[in-house]
Design an enzyme around this catalytic site. Structure first.
Site, PDB file in Angstrom:
ATOM      1  N   ARG A   1      70.844 -20.644 -10.480  1.00 38.88           N
ATOM      2  CA  ARG A   1      70.620 -20.933  -9.059  1.00 38.88           C
ATOM      3  C   ARG A   1      69.153 -20.646  -8.711  1.00 38.88           C
ATOM      4  NH1 ARG A   1      68.582 -18.622  -4.780  1.00 38.88           N
ATOM      5  NH2 ARG A   1      69.606 -16.647  -5.278  1.00 38.88           N
ATOM      6  N   ASP A   2      68.709 -19.411  -8.827  1.00 40.59           N
ATOM      7  CA  ASP A   2      67.303 -19.100  -8.524  1.00 40.59           C
ATOM      8  C   ASP A   2      66.386 -19.797  -9.536  1.00 40.59           C
ATOM      9  OD1 ASP A   2      65.019 -17.916  -7.356  1.00 40.59           O
ATOM     10  OD2 ASP A   2      66.087 -16.071  -6.938  1.00 40.59           O
TER      11      ASP A   2
ATOM     12  N   HIS B   1      64.774 -23.059  -8.666  1.00 39.23           N
ATOM     13  CA  HIS B   1      63.479 -23.076  -7.955  1.00 39.23           C
ATOM     14  C   HIS B   1      62.321 -23.289  -8.928  1.00 39.23           C
ATOM     15  CE1 HIS B   1      64.403 -22.079  -3.828  1.00 39.23           C
ATOM     16  NE2 HIS B   1      65.096 -21.003  -4.165  1.00 39.23           N
TER      17      HIS B   1
ATOM     18  N   SER C   1      62.543 -11.527  -1.291  1.00 36.68           N
ATOM     19  CA  SER C   1      62.289 -12.945  -1.577  1.00 36.68           C
ATOM     20  C   SER C   1      60.830 -13.235  -1.877  1.00 36.68           C
ATOM     21  CB  SER C   1      62.730 -13.809  -0.394  1.00 36.68           C
ATOM     22  OG  SER C   1      64.008 -13.431   0.045  1.00 36.68           O
TER      23      SER C   1
ATOM     24  N   HIS D   1      68.164  -7.723  -4.836  1.00 36.88           N
ATOM     25  CA  HIS D   1      67.720  -8.923  -5.552  1.00 36.88           C
ATOM     26  C   HIS D   1      66.191  -8.902  -5.558  1.00 36.88           C
ATOM     27  CE1 HIS D   1      67.807 -13.425  -6.366  1.00 36.88           C
ATOM     28  NE2 HIS D   1      66.639 -13.349  -5.743  1.00 36.88           N
TER      29      HIS D   1
END
Lengths: 336, 336
Positions: free
Chosen positions: B13-14, B17, B168, B195
């Site tokens: 998922r990440d 990016h 983030s 995270h």
């Protein structure tokens, strides 16, 4: 109160471990110039294992020491020129005399963490010549805090004006660094420094912990260029130190530029943390072994991770590269 | 006492990016299978911005959500299947109903750190369907500890069974993490998670600090595959946690294998800390902006570092990618 940190940059020395000691004169010139422009206080150059180490056993340098030192000297204006010296590889007569004649400013005399005795004559000679002398304890995770203090005190007695401990295997967590640096700061009169490796992803955090524990000297390299998983990434270190209010004298944008240049001009690959490096760090094996272990493990079809674990158990240190073959042969024998 | 840590792995998922959301079904299958074999508790998949986010503005996915979810579902046996859901990108009727029907186990409903209100209906629906519901506060460095606690408490009230804060922008140092995680652990009944992003080289150290401050959930990705400078490197995290005596249920050698597979099969490049990422972290700009900022800065010949600094000053967040152009235009205007 100004919180001043002295940064030494061994991109052109520890980075040589990452490229089989193949840095050439042009690359040395390019990076030395960029680091000098950025205001890096000390630029350390040479074979990965330091002065006089170029050899069949630990790897032949692309350029000889004379060329490396003269090239760096020519391209450094404000930055001091530093070298890493392991007695045994480097002799006073053959190597150190010439290096100082060429114009080296800062000489770090290094030994395994329990063998400071071997640094006495070299440190004495450096002081005699009026150059800056530091003592370096390598593979420092293999000795207790109290042993490190004893060994460092010997170096101090021999004339070292600062003591740097190296996490040569990238084995430390921040709590380990805190324990060892605090003990050294308490036990020594001279400043203490820390040289990190990133096998467990802790190079920056460990460097910061060293400072918070009283260290005044840090090593860092462009993009972390260095043995195994690499060193503390210099430009990250400068950014984080600046964010925390420390003063390094290094210009952030210019060191970012220097690291971009280094990535483009001197690295065929930027260090990342490979699986083997993690096991190497967990096992406490010298980061400079990575390329040899990978090559020999592939050749004999053994799991490099098992090789690291066994090398760790046998407490192998730099200079004992031949033991890799021995360990691999034992693993094959035990398999049968 | 067993110190159990719940690991969630958003490589698929990440990591999207890091490759313009171009992970294909085969790559998803290969990594999901490897992570499952290693015993990773939760494997999170999807577009970088989560369910329903594939669009011209934030990037079109190679595969649609249905294909991504069905592929991952098919290749996960023991691991739970997780998704990241930002209300606004993902609607309940169009997206969430289908995702749960396909067999998603764990749903993280995310908002900007000061906008927990938008997660109420989605969290309620997830609980209604009997699935695991977590709340996620993104860009958490932009809110104080007390505001984060207030926002997290809202999510708890809406039914979240755990709250994860995201760094983030990779802007945190360990002391920041300690402050925020401790406040959340004290202010909430449900478990807290962290995270990380690695812009300042602190992803592993920050994750460990989160745990030492009372967090029970950590995110990590193979080789750090993720936005900008990447996430906490999962296999390093597992090694360090194991060294410290924590239990993750993940097999070290098998997660090392999974990360080798990930490097070979799904990454065109392993994340490293580029100069721009450092400035992005210092400025507190969302890591997912990196590729856009580089591209647009090059196109208009402005210094991407100045762009990050200005985006940081304007407190830009994910979804406001158009502002990059605006900032670049202003920089050019001011130059004249």
């Amino acid at each position: 109160m100004i919180k001043q940190i002295l940064i030494s940059d061994p991109t052109l020395r520890d980075g040589n471990h990452a490229c089989a000691h193949q840095l050439n004169a042009e690359q040395i010139a390019i990076y030395a110039e960029a680091a000098d422009k950025a205001g890096v206080p000390i630029v350390e150059v040479g074979h990965g294992n330091g002065l006089g180490a170029s050899s069949l056993q630990v790897g032949l340098s692309k350029e000889d020491d004379k060329t490396i030192l003269e090239t760096a000297r020519k391209h450094l204006n404000k930055s001091k020129l530093g070298i890493h010296v392991i007695p045994g590889f480097a002799t006073i007569k053959r190597d150190l005399v010439n290096a100082i004649d060429i114009g080296v400013d800062v000489i770090r005399v290094a030994s395994h963490c329990t063998e400071a005795d071997i640094t006495q004559r070299h440190l004495g000679y450096v002081r005699e010549r009026g150059k800056e002398a530091y003592g370096v304890l390598m593979m420092s995770h293999m000795a207790s805090a109290s042993v490190l203090v004893e060994e460092a005190q010997k170096m101090e007695l021999y004339g070292a004006e600062g003591i740097i401990i190296m996490d040569s295997a990238g084995a430390y967590l921040p709590s380990d660094v805190q324990e060892k640096i605090s003990a050294l700061v308490n036990g020594l009169k001279v400043p203490v420094g820390f040289h990190a490796h990133n096998n467990l992803g802790m190079a920056i955090a460990n460097s910061i912990m060293a400072i918070e524990s009283g260290a005044k000297i840090l090593d860092g390299t462009a993009r972390g260029f260095g043995a195994g998983a690499g060193n503390a990434q210099l430009e990250v270190l400068v950014a984080v130190l600046e964010k925390m209010g420390y003063v390094t004298g290094i210009d952030l944008y210019k060191i970012l530029d220097a690291s971009d240049i280094a990535e483009k001009e001197i690295m065929s690959i930027v260090p990342t943390i490979k699986s083997d490096s993690i096991v190497s760090g967990l096992s406490g094996v010298f980061s400079g072994f990575a390329k040899h272990v990978t090559r020999i493990s592939n050749e004999y079809e053994v799991d490099p991770r098992d090789v690291y674990r066994e090398l760790g158990k046998r407490k192998i240190v730099g200079g004992q590269e031949d033991m890799i073959i021995e360990v691999v042969m034992d693993l094959i024998r035990n398999r049968k």
